[in-house]
Each structure stands twice: as C-alpha cells, then as structure tokens.
Design an enzyme around this catalytic site. Structure first.
Site, PDB file in Angstrom:
ATOM      1  N   PHE A 258      11.954   2.901  57.440  1.00 14.96           N
ATOM      2  CA  PHE A 258      10.681   3.329  58.039  1.00 14.96           C
ATOM      3  C   PHE A 258      10.474   4.831  57.955  1.00 14.96           C
ATOM      4  CE2 PHE A 258       7.826   0.217  59.905  1.00 14.96           C
ATOM      5  CZ  PHE A 258       8.458  -0.922  59.444  1.00 14.96           C
ATOM      6  N   CYS A 269      -0.637  -5.811  63.035  1.00 19.23           N
ATOM      7  CA  CYS A 269       0.116  -5.518  64.268  1.00 19.23           C
ATOM      8  C   CYS A 269       0.146  -4.048  64.644  1.00 19.23           C
ATOM      9  CB  CYS A 269       1.541  -6.030  64.139  1.00 19.23           C
ATOM     10  SG  CYS A 269       1.621  -7.809  64.216  1.00 19.23           S
TER      11      CYS A 269
HETATM   12  C1  UDX Z   1       5.369  -4.959  62.212  1.00 13.84           C
HETATM   13  C2  UDX Z   1       6.752  -4.765  62.851  1.00 13.84           C
HETATM   14  O1  UDX Z   1       7.685  -4.305  61.876  1.00 13.84           O
HETATM   15  C3  UDX Z   1       7.232  -6.057  63.457  1.00 13.84           C
HETATM   16  O2  UDX Z   1       8.498  -5.876  64.092  1.00 13.84           O
HETATM   17  C4  UDX Z   1       6.203  -6.504  64.465  1.00 13.84           C
HETATM   18  O3  UDX Z   1       6.598  -7.720  65.063  1.00 13.84           O
HETATM   19  C5  UDX Z   1       4.831  -6.671  63.811  1.00 13.84           C
HETATM   20  O4  UDX Z   1       4.472  -5.455  63.178  1.00 13.84           O
HETATM   21  P1  UDX Z   1       4.462  -5.967  59.905  1.00 13.84           P
HETATM   22  O5  UDX Z   1       3.075  -5.737  60.404  1.00 13.84           O
HETATM   23  O6  UDX Z   1       4.770  -7.252  59.224  1.00 13.84           O
HETATM   24  O7  UDX Z   1       5.514  -5.873  61.122  1.00 13.84           O
HETATM   25  O8  UDX Z   1       4.768  -4.803  58.870  1.00 13.84           O
HETATM   26  P2  UDX Z   1       5.861  -3.660  58.667  1.00 13.84           P
HETATM   27  O9  UDX Z   1       6.853  -4.086  57.670  1.00 13.84           O
HETATM   28  O10 UDX Z   1       6.364  -3.163  59.959  1.00 13.84           O
HETATM   29  O11 UDX Z   1       4.948  -2.533  57.982  1.00 13.84           O
HETATM   30  C6  UDX Z   1       3.844  -1.976  58.694  1.00 13.84           C
HETATM   31  C7  UDX Z   1       3.110  -0.935  57.886  1.00 13.84           C
HETATM   32  O12 UDX Z   1       3.871   0.266  57.813  1.00 13.84           O
HETATM   33  C8  UDX Z   1       2.801  -1.325  56.437  1.00 13.84           C
HETATM   34  O13 UDX Z   1       1.468  -0.962  56.145  1.00 13.84           O
HETATM   35  C9  UDX Z   1       3.791  -0.517  55.635  1.00 13.84           C
HETATM   36  O14 UDX Z   1       3.316  -0.225  54.348  1.00 13.84           O
HETATM   37  C10 UDX Z   1       3.904   0.735  56.484  1.00 13.84           C
HETATM   38  N1  UDX Z   1       5.167   1.477  56.289  1.00 13.84           N
HETATM   39  C11 UDX Z   1       6.354   0.885  56.583  1.00 13.84           C
HETATM   40  C12 UDX Z   1       5.153   2.789  55.815  1.00 13.84           C
HETATM   41  O15 UDX Z   1       4.085   3.349  55.544  1.00 13.84           O
HETATM   42  N2  UDX Z   1       6.334   3.448  55.671  1.00 13.84           N
HETATM   43  C13 UDX Z   1       7.537   2.887  55.957  1.00 13.84           C
HETATM   44  O16 UDX Z   1       8.569   3.556  55.793  1.00 13.84           O
HETATM   45  C14 UDX Z   1       7.546   1.562  56.426  1.00 13.84           C
END
Ligand code: UDX
Length: 442
Positions: A258, A269
């Site tokens: 992350f 979410c």
């Molecule tokens: C998220 C949470 O991870 C999860 O625990 C919760 O229950 C629901 O919300 P999700 O929405 O499936 O899950 O996506 P996630 O993998 O968390 O990514 C969220 C967003 O962050 C995406 O748009 C992704 O591209 C972005 N992201 C993620 C980044 O920009 N940088 C990162 O390093 C990681």
C-alpha cells in the site's frame, strides 16, 4: 456439524460470505430482494467478476449446502444465525453512509424470529449503529424469542474475496457485553475451521468492532495518500518515489504494501468509507480525525486532476484535436469494478476537455460503458492505441505491464506514455524510443 445460516444481501460481500460459509460445511441460504440477481446466483453465475468465487458457488450449490431466496420468512424459519451483508453506500449529496438497507433487514427480519437467534452485522457502518440496531431488534422480536445482535466486520478485498474470507488476517467480533450469551459461542462454532488454523480472534465491544473496520480502511487510505504526497516532493527534487517506498518499506513498522504512488485509490469501499468516517468524526466533534481524513481524501482527489494536467502537457498544452489512449478502467487490476474508479474519472475529464479518448480494459468494459457511455471503447490494446498522441496506463493489469513498447510504437502517432501506476519498466520503454512519464520519478 454445520450450522444453519442466512446471509442478507447477495452483492460482493454477501455472495462471497454465503458461498464461503457453505464451503466451511454450513447450510446457507442467501437472501436478497433482487430476483434477477438471485436467479443468476442460483444458476451458479456471478453478477460481477471475482476470480475463484464461481467455483466455490457452484460446488456448494451442487452439494445442496447453498440456496437463495427472496423470502425473509423462509430464512427466519431455516436459520438461527443471520449475517447482514447489505450495502451502506454514500448518501446522495452527503458524506455520511446511507444505512437504510441495514435498517430494512432488521425491521423485516426480527419480527419473524421465533427462537434464540444471533444476528451478525458485517456491513461497514458508523460506530453506534450496532447498539441502535440491537435495541431495535429487541423491540421488534416476539417476547419469547431471544435475539442478540453482534458485529463481525469484513475486510475482504476485491480480487481476493475468497481467500480473504476463508483465510482472513483476523476475525473481529463485537458483542454487547452486558447482554450477550450466544454470539461468541456461535461465532467460534461457525469459524471453527479458521480458528483451528490459528487465525487471531479478537472479541471487543460493539463500537470497537465497528471502528476497527473503519479505521483499517482509513489507515490504508492514509498510507496511499501519504506516498502520493511524498511523490510530489520527489517530483520537485528529482527523487524516485518507487525506490523510496522500497527503502522505507523494509522497515517492518512501515511495510512496503500500500505504498504504491499513482493516481490514487478508488472503488466501492475506501472512498465512501473514509467519507463516512469524516462525517462521523465531524458529528462527534473529533476535530483531529476529521482534519486528517479530509486531507487524505483531498490529496487522493487531487491526484486525478494532476494526472489530467500531466496528460495535457504531454499532449502539447491542449487536448483539442488530440487522441488519448487510456489503458485501464477498473479501479484496480483483477476486478471489473468501476465504482469511483480514478482511471475512468481521468478518462472522462480528458474527453470533456476536447480529446478523443479511447479506452480498453480486460474486464471492466461493460461496466465502464454503462457509467461513461460517451467514451470510445476499443476492442483491444492495439486498437485503443491506434493513432494516439499519448498512452496512459491507469490500471496496472498484468497484460499492460508486459506490453511490447516496440509493437505499440508501430501504431501510435507519438511515442509518449504516462504510467499512472508506476508499473512499467521505465528503462525498457525509454530504450525503445518512448517519452516515458511516471509519478514521482525523474
Ligand atoms: C479495500 C480494503 O483493502 C479491504 O480491506 C476492505 O474490506 C474494502 O476496501 P478493495 O476496495 O477491494 O479493498 O481494494 P484495495 O485493494 O484496498 O485497493 C483500493 C484502491 O487503492 C485501488 O484503487 C488501488 O488501485 C489503490 N491503491 C492500492 C493504490 O493506489 N496504491 C497502493 O499501494 C495500493
């Protein structure tokens, strides 16, 4: 022996939870008001893309452990454990969560309950909701039925929904300490297989369980906005944010995950949950949380505008008359979800400013077309990039990471690529003659 379980709501969360509870050996009935959705599920088909879930769904329908209904009476009659997994979207025109679907389940279900029953909430809700729903359930339940309400938040990620449900990092259970006699035992029974594997089980009060979920999402959002803020400093100083993230990520207290800078977070979410958290912090007068999270949200939204500016500059100062190829529409790879997708938001803005935008995504084309019908959708990468002045990689699908810069060079008008997810190998693209621009790197 398996338990008899009902799961209310058969969206992302509910369909996954229902199928996975059946996979653990329980008898499960999935309940929804949408008959079309139920018919699809009953036929073993998912209304969304989630790797691995169709197999679990079909296996358990075939084994007779999983079925679907619109009837609350049938569910109340069948199960003594209920999971509430309906949506809590952002309210129209407000930051707060809309709890009407959660309320509706309690209002409809509890008057029908005739024996000792536990209702577990799974949806993401503001703190205080579980206590309120518990009181309401006690009011509505027939006098001889003991109904307990507990909170068991879900942390699943799209793309990893099955794994996150069957092998979660932890199980959190919020109970009403003064009143609860059944919830903890029921949860230990339902999740026995997982607990036997040593998965941490944390029992809390109701408000803590609600806040664990909200705080986890807020922390993840903060981590992303933090690295995106640092990316700005990297740009101003000529530093490289990816190497920086690798280096600070080796510190176990920080961790590398992350910390990918880019166009920011989206999806069904994180954006809505962080806004509901902001609204709650505002109502509670918790000024510090309020200010912090509001900034996390605005840093995230500004990424999108910055990306549009970067593309405009690359296109020569104006979008008018230019062709922009956008690779990626889903909010993240391995998903067909375009809810609050930064990629589509950027594509839309660029088109509104005069460019001809051509979009390709391996899974999200149909959903994207529905949300943004005015964009042009290309059948494959090469078609999307034909005659392009700028190529933008906005979702880091594997397919895009392994694109051949030499092959693409033959179809574009100008060899300019903007890597909105820092997922390409800059050196490879530059060596193939491309003008490569990443985020927070020279
Ligand atoms: C998220 C949470 O991870 C999860 O625990 C919760 O229950 C629901 O919300 P999700 O929405 O499936 O899950 O996506 P996630 O993998 O968390 O990514 C969220 C967003 O962050 C995406 O748009 C992704 O591209 C972005 N992201 C993620 C980044 O920009 N940088 C990162 O390093 C990681």
């Amino acid at each position: 022996m398996g338990r008899q379980i009902a799961v209310f709501g058969t969206g992302y969360l509910g369909a996954t939870h229902a199928a996975c509870m059946a996979e653990l050996g329980h008898e499960v009935i999935g309940v929804d008001i949408d008959e079309g959705k139920l018919a699809k599920l009953a036929a073993g088909e998912l209304p969304f893309y989630e790797p691995g879930l169709p197999e679990v769904l079909r296996r358990n329908i075939d084994a007779g452990r999983l079925r679907f209904t619109t009837s609350y009476a049938e569910a109340a009659d069948f199960a003594d454990v209920h999971f509430v997994a309906v949506g809590t979207p952002q309210k129209q025109g407000e930051l707060a969560a809309d709890l009407r679907y959660v309320d509706a389940v309690i209002e409809t279900l509890t008057p029908l309950i005739e024996r000792p029953t536990v209702i577990f909430g799974k949806s993401t809700v503001p703190a205080g909701t579980a206590a309120r729903l518990g009181a309401r359930a006690r009011q509505l339940a027939p006098t001889d039925a003991h109904v307990e309400l507990a909170w068991n938040p879900e942390f699943l990620r799209e793309g990893f929904a099955v794994k996150d449900t069957l092998h979660p990092d932890r199980i959190v259970l919020g109970i009403d300490h003064g009143r609860s006699t059944m919830a903890e035992d029921a949860a230990r029974d339902i999740y026995k297989t997982l607990l036997d594997e040593g998965i941490p089980f944390i029992v809390t009060d109701l408000a803590t369980a609600e806040l664990v979920k909200t705080s986890a999402n807020a922390f993840l959002a903060t981590k992303i906005s933090f690295i995106n803020a640092i990316a700005e400093i990297c740009e101003a100083t000529g530093a490289d944010v990816s190497l920086l993230a690798d280096a600070i990520g080796h510190d176990a207290r920080i961790g590398r995950r992350f910390l990918n800078a880019g166009i920011g977070f989206g999806g069904g979410c994180l954006p809505k949950d962080i806004r509901a958290f902001i609204a709650m912090a505002g109502e509670l007068g918790a000024g510090q949380a309020f200010a912090l999270l509001r900034e996390v949200d605005s840093i995230n939204m500004r990424r999108r505008n910055k990306m549009v500016e970067l593309a405009r500059e690359a296109a020569g100062g104006s979008f008018v008359g230019t062709r922009i190829a956008v690779l990626g529409a889903a909010f993240k790879p391995d998903s067909d979800d375009v809810r609050d997708s930064p990629a589509l938001n950027i594509a839309g803005q660029i088109q509104l400013q005069g460019a001809a935008v051509s979009v390709y995504d391996p899974q999200a084309m149909e959903n994207a077309r529905q949300l943004f019908p005015t964009l042009r959708y290309a059948p494959d990468v090469l078609a999307a990039c034909a005659g392009a002045d700028v190529i933008m990689i906005l979702t880091e699908w594997k397919q895009f990471i392994s694109l051949s810069p030499a092959e693409l060079a033959t179809t574009v008008r100008q060899q300019i690529v903007i890597d909105g997810r820092n997922c390409l190998d800059a050196a490879v693209w530059r060596n193939a003659g491309w003008n490569y621009r990443g985020i927070g790197k020279p």
